[in-house]
Design an enzyme around this catalytic site. Structure first.
Site, mmCIF file in Angstrom:
data_model
loop_
_atom_site.group_PDB
_atom_site.id
_atom_site.type_symbol
_atom_site.label_atom_id
_atom_site.label_comp_id
_atom_site.label_asym_id
_atom_site.label_seq_id
_atom_site.Cartn_x
_atom_site.Cartn_y
_atom_site.Cartn_z
ATOM 1 N N GLU A 119 35.105 33.289 36.474
ATOM 2 C CA GLU A 119 35.523 34.621 36.922
ATOM 3 C C GLU A 119 35.444 35.614 35.766
ATOM 4 O OE1 GLU A 119 36.296 36.735 39.042
ATOM 5 O OE2 GLU A 119 37.513 35.979 40.690
ATOM 6 N N ASP A 120 35.302 36.869 36.099
ATOM 7 C CA ASP A 120 35.356 37.899 35.060
ATOM 8 C C ASP A 120 36.799 38.178 34.649
ATOM 9 O OD1 ASP A 120 35.966 39.058 37.533
ATOM 10 O OD2 ASP A 120 34.718 40.822 37.240
ATOM 11 N N ARG A 165 28.896 48.219 34.146
ATOM 12 C CA ARG A 165 28.714 46.773 33.947
ATOM 13 C C ARG A 165 27.856 46.473 32.719
ATOM 14 N NH1 ARG A 165 30.463 44.161 38.665
ATOM 15 N NH2 ARG A 165 30.014 45.237 40.602
ATOM 16 N N ASP A 186 43.508 39.227 38.050
ATOM 17 C CA ASP A 186 44.436 40.353 38.046
ATOM 18 C C ASP A 186 45.653 39.943 38.889
ATOM 19 O OD1 ASP A 186 45.176 43.063 37.618
ATOM 20 O OD2 ASP A 186 44.252 43.676 39.484
ATOM 21 N N GLY A 200 30.892 40.489 39.121
ATOM 22 C CA GLY A 200 31.439 40.739 37.789
ATOM 23 C C GLY A 200 31.223 39.646 36.749
ATOM 24 N N PHE A 217 43.152 48.985 33.317
ATOM 25 C CA PHE A 217 41.892 48.742 34.021
ATOM 26 C C PHE A 217 40.754 48.761 33.019
ATOM 27 C CE2 PHE A 217 38.360 49.272 36.872
ATOM 28 C CZ PHE A 217 38.741 48.517 37.977
ATOM 29 N N VAL A 218 39.932 47.706 33.048
ATOM 30 C CA VAL A 218 38.868 47.593 32.044
ATOM 31 C C VAL A 218 37.486 47.516 32.694
ATOM 32 C CG1 VAL A 218 40.297 46.506 30.271
ATOM 33 C CG2 VAL A 218 39.183 45.072 31.975
#
Ligand code: IMP
Length: 173
Positions: free
Chosen positions: A91-92, A157, A95, A36, A144-145
């Site tokens: 990191e992307d 992506r 969460d 990600g 959620f994205v």
């Protein structure tokens, strides 16, 4: 759409400046978390004005669902040693924090000089373990994205913006 291409560009530029200032006399290794963070790290790297190396780790904690299992597997380890070096994990999104918690403990055990985190996105409401995140792109609500590297079942992506995924999207899409 939640975060536009222009907003992403601007924020990544700001983060690049901040990191360049903080790591001026350091031995920076950016560790991208596959898959990600690939687009974010590629853009961030080009905003840095200090020498830096990049390396990658691949971990899996989700399968193709929307919730972290908490069980993290290393699918690909770093190529080079980080002992004595200044590590910045890229990191992307953070969460629950479970993936990063595991990663930080794993990398800490290799005796880096320092270890910090830069995450494009964070969802503070979802946190199950507290993690110090030194650089944050955007705080987002509990949704959620996808896009700009983030996927749902390996899709989306390639979007050059960040979008919310509707609740009723099928797991196969
Ligand atoms: P955590 O262990 O729950 O913090 O999850 C971290 C990983 O889950 C991230 O690196 C992403 O790969 C994935 N993830 C968490 N939330 C989202 C989301 O909203 N969209 C896409 N992937 C997500």
């Amino acid at each position: 759409m939640l975060i536009s291409t222009e907003q992403l560009e601007q924020r990544v530029g700001e983060l690049g400046l901040e990191i360049s200032r903080d790591y001026a006399d350091k031995d920076l290794v950016m560790v991208g978390v596959l898959r990600g963070a690939v687009i974010f790290i590629a853009d961030l790297l080009r905003q840095l004005e200090v020498p830096c190396e990049i390396d990658f780790m691949a971990v899996s904690s989700y399968g193709s669902s929307r919730d972290s299992s908490g069980v993290v597997r290393i699918l690909k380890d770093l190529d080079d040693s980080i002992t004595g070096r200044d590590v910045l994990i890229v990191e992307d999104i953070v969460d629950s924090g479970l993936t990063l918690n595991y990663l930080m403990r794993n990398l800490q055990a290799r005796d880096p000089a320092s270890i910090e985190v830069c995450s494009l996105l964070t969802k503070p409401e979802r946190r199950r373990v507290e993690i110090p995140i030194r650089y944050v792109g955007f705080e987002i609500p509990n949704t959620f994205v996808v896009g700009y590297g983030l996927d749902y079942g390996q899709h989306y992506r390639n979007l050059d913006y960040v979008a919310e995924l509707p609740d009723d999207t099928e797991p196969s899409l």
